[in-house]
Design a protein around this motif. Structure first.
Motif, PDB file in Angstrom:
ATOM      1  N   LEU A  51     -22.364  -5.162 -20.989  1.00 14.93           N
ATOM      2  CA  LEU A  51     -23.645  -5.015 -20.420  1.00 14.93           C
ATOM      3  C   LEU A  51     -24.538  -6.105 -19.542  1.00 14.93           C
ATOM      4  O   LEU A  51     -25.261  -5.299 -18.920  1.00 14.93           O
ATOM      5  N   ILE A  52     -24.428  -6.731 -18.769  1.00 12.86           N
ATOM      6  CA  ILE A  52     -25.140  -7.629 -18.195  1.00 12.86           C
ATOM      7  C   ILE A  52     -24.741  -7.275 -16.490  1.00 12.86           C
ATOM      8  O   ILE A  52     -25.216  -7.588 -15.667  1.00 12.86           O
ATOM      9  N   VAL A  53     -23.097  -7.186 -16.486  1.00  9.19           N
ATOM     10  CA  VAL A  53     -22.527  -6.193 -15.692  1.00  9.19           C
ATOM     11  C   VAL A  53     -22.972  -4.571 -15.052  1.00  9.19           C
ATOM     12  O   VAL A  53     -23.323  -4.415 -14.097  1.00  9.19           O
ATOM     13  N   ILE A  54     -23.374  -3.884 -16.015  1.00 10.40           N
ATOM     14  CA  ILE A  54     -23.966  -2.880 -15.647  1.00 10.40           C
ATOM     15  C   ILE A  54     -25.190  -2.763 -15.733  1.00 10.40           C
ATOM     16  O   ILE A  54     -26.384  -2.815 -14.747  1.00 10.40           O
ATOM     17  N   ALA A  55     -26.058  -3.549 -16.199  1.00 12.37           N
ATOM     18  CA  ALA A  55     -27.647  -4.361 -16.061  1.00 12.37           C
ATOM     19  C   ALA A  55     -27.751  -4.899 -14.084  1.00 12.37           C
ATOM     20  O   ALA A  55     -28.551  -4.039 -13.363  1.00 12.37           O
ATOM     21  N   HIS A  74     -20.803 -20.535 -25.215  1.00 14.51           N
ATOM     22  CA  HIS A  74     -21.315 -19.817 -26.095  1.00 14.51           C
ATOM     23  C   HIS A  74     -22.006 -18.450 -26.208  1.00 14.51           C
ATOM     24  O   HIS A  74     -21.453 -17.296 -26.703  1.00 14.51           O
ATOM     25  N   PHE A  75     -22.579 -18.568 -25.073  1.00 16.95           N
ATOM     26  CA  PHE A  75     -23.624 -16.740 -25.049  1.00 16.95           C
ATOM     27  C   PHE A  75     -22.110 -15.835 -24.120  1.00 16.95           C
ATOM     28  O   PHE A  75     -21.822 -14.999 -24.427  1.00 16.95           O
ATOM     29  N   ARG A  76     -21.650 -16.089 -23.955  1.00 18.49           N
ATOM     30  CA  ARG A  76     -20.725 -15.906 -22.686  1.00 18.49           C
ATOM     31  C   ARG A  76     -19.063 -15.175 -24.069  1.00 18.49           C
ATOM     32  O   ARG A  76     -18.661 -14.239 -23.809  1.00 18.49           O
ATOM     33  N   ASP A  77     -18.705 -15.571 -25.180  1.00 15.85           N
ATOM     34  CA  ASP A  77     -18.116 -15.518 -25.590  1.00 15.85           C
ATOM     35  C   ASP A  77     -19.049 -14.737 -26.920  1.00 15.85           C
ATOM     36  O   ASP A  77     -17.513 -13.353 -27.629  1.00 15.85           O
ATOM     37  N   LEU A  78     -20.072 -14.034 -26.718  1.00 14.18           N
ATOM     38  CA  LEU A  78     -20.361 -12.600 -27.591  1.00 14.18           C
ATOM     39  C   LEU A  78     -19.529 -11.306 -27.144  1.00 14.18           C
ATOM     40  O   LEU A  78     -19.699 -11.315 -26.063  1.00 14.18           O
ATOM     41  N   PRO A  79     -19.361 -11.024 -28.089  1.00 16.22           N
ATOM     42  CA  PRO A  79     -18.495  -9.665 -27.820  1.00 16.22           C
ATOM     43  C   PRO A  79     -19.751  -8.607 -27.298  1.00 16.22           C
ATOM     44  O   PRO A  79     -20.565  -8.107 -27.252  1.00 16.22           O
ATOM     45  N   GLY A  80     -19.427  -7.675 -25.843  1.00 13.94           N
ATOM     46  CA  GLY A  80     -20.113  -7.256 -24.814  1.00 13.94           C
ATOM     47  C   GLY A  80     -20.916  -7.587 -24.880  1.00 13.94           C
ATOM     48  O   GLY A  80     -22.033  -6.377 -23.494  1.00 13.94           O
ATOM     49  N   VAL A  81     -21.669  -8.792 -24.063  1.00 17.38           N
ATOM     50  CA  VAL A  81     -21.883  -8.898 -23.264  1.00 17.38           C
ATOM     51  C   VAL A  81     -22.130  -9.014 -21.944  1.00 17.38           C
ATOM     52  O   VAL A  81     -22.552  -8.786 -21.352  1.00 17.38           O
ATOM     53  N   GLY A 126     -12.649  -3.828 -19.627  1.00 17.63           N
ATOM     54  CA  GLY A 126     -12.432  -5.469 -19.809  1.00 17.63           C
ATOM     55  C   GLY A 126     -12.745  -6.182 -17.442  1.00 17.63           C
ATOM     56  O   GLY A 126     -12.402  -6.646 -17.614  1.00 17.63           O
ATOM     57  N   LEU A 127     -12.272  -4.708 -16.967  1.00 15.34           N
ATOM     58  CA  LEU A 127     -12.379  -5.117 -15.226  1.00 15.34           C
ATOM     59  C   LEU A 127     -13.746  -5.685 -15.444  1.00 15.34           C
ATOM     60  O   LEU A 127     -14.114  -6.868 -15.074  1.00 15.34           O
ATOM     61  N   LEU A 128     -15.067  -5.078 -16.045  1.00 17.49           N
ATOM     62  CA  LEU A 128     -16.464  -5.364 -16.400  1.00 17.49           C
ATOM     63  C   LEU A 128     -16.826  -6.802 -16.229  1.00 17.49           C
ATOM     64  O   LEU A 128     -16.860  -7.417 -16.272  1.00 17.49           O
ATOM     65  N   ASP A 129     -15.677  -7.018 -17.454  1.00 19.75           N
ATOM     66  CA  ASP A 129     -16.121  -7.514 -18.208  1.00 19.75           C
ATOM     67  C   ASP A 129     -15.280  -9.063 -17.256  1.00 19.75           C
ATOM     68  O   ASP A 129     -15.854 -10.354 -17.655  1.00 19.75           O
TER      69      ASP A 129
END
Length: 217
Positions: A64-68, A54-61, A27-30
């Motif tokens: 994944l982007i923060v980790i990348a 709409h892209f932001r609302d996809l779960p887990g995106v 949740g912190l990363l998101d």
């Protein structure tokens, strides 16, 4: 009934706490990604902002982007050009009066904790606390500053004394090296022993080092 209830707690408590910690971290990363995306949406035109939303609302995106981004930053940081840019960035931040003190402190702590060559939590020790007739497990975090060493005039070590059952809080202490007993158990085993309030013994066969001859302050 009491026996069954306690057995159920012992099964569910570790799982619940593990899920809670993972959910909090994700949740912190998101949340970090959400703040960045919100700033982007504000400055974009309406149509583009809707697509980004709409892209932001996809779960887990966001996770994944923060980790990348973190992985990409680490890859660039170890390159020659990345190190040059980091030096420029450090010089820029260190010119800001209030920010430089916070930034440099966090940078030094992070480098010490995450560096493989650092002294942070290098070994588990037994020290006397809160009085001379009781012992606690602490972790050696390095040696005192040069000024402290010069004023004390003896061989001292820096130790962190964690609290139980929450080891993230504790006390920073400077104690004489001669009044510490080094343990053979690993730091991980000692931490588990502390968190469990002594109910979980170390995995090593040696366990706690037998007490040496009494020492006095």
């Amino acid at each position: 009934m009491k026996k069954y209830f306690i057995a159920g707690i012992l099964v569910w408590a570790p799982l619940s706490i593990t899920v809670w910690v993972i959910a909090w971290g994700l949740g912190l990363l998101d949340g970090v990604f959400g703040s960045v995306m919100h700033a982007i949406i504000v400055v974009l035109p309406r149509d583009a902002a809707l697509d980004v939303q709409h892209f932001r609302d996809l779960p887990g995106v966001g996770i994944l982007i923060v980790i990348a981004v973190i992985m990409l930053t680490g890859f660039l940081a170890i390159s020659f050009a990345g190190q040059w840019w980091l030096k420029i960035w450090d010089k820029f931040v260190n010119r800001i009066p209030i920010v430089r003190s916070i930034y440099s402190s966090v940078q030094q702590v992070s480098s010490t904790l995450f560096s493989g060559s650092g002294q942070a939590f290098s070994k588990a020790l037994l020290i006397r606390y809160p009085h001379a007739d009781s012992w606690v497990i602490a972790f050696q975090t390095g040696v005192p500053a040069r000024e402290v060493t010069a004023k004390l005039g003896e061989d001292y070590v820096n130790v962190f004394l964690p609290t139980t059952p929450n080891p993230t809080s504790g006390f920073f202490m400077i104690v004489p090296r001669a009044q510490t007993i080094e343990l053979e158990m690993s730091v991980e085993e000692a931490l588990k022993h502390i968190v469990s309030m002594g109910s979980v013994p170390p995995n090593s066969s040696s366990g706690l080092t037998p007490p040496q001859s009494p020492r006095h302050f």
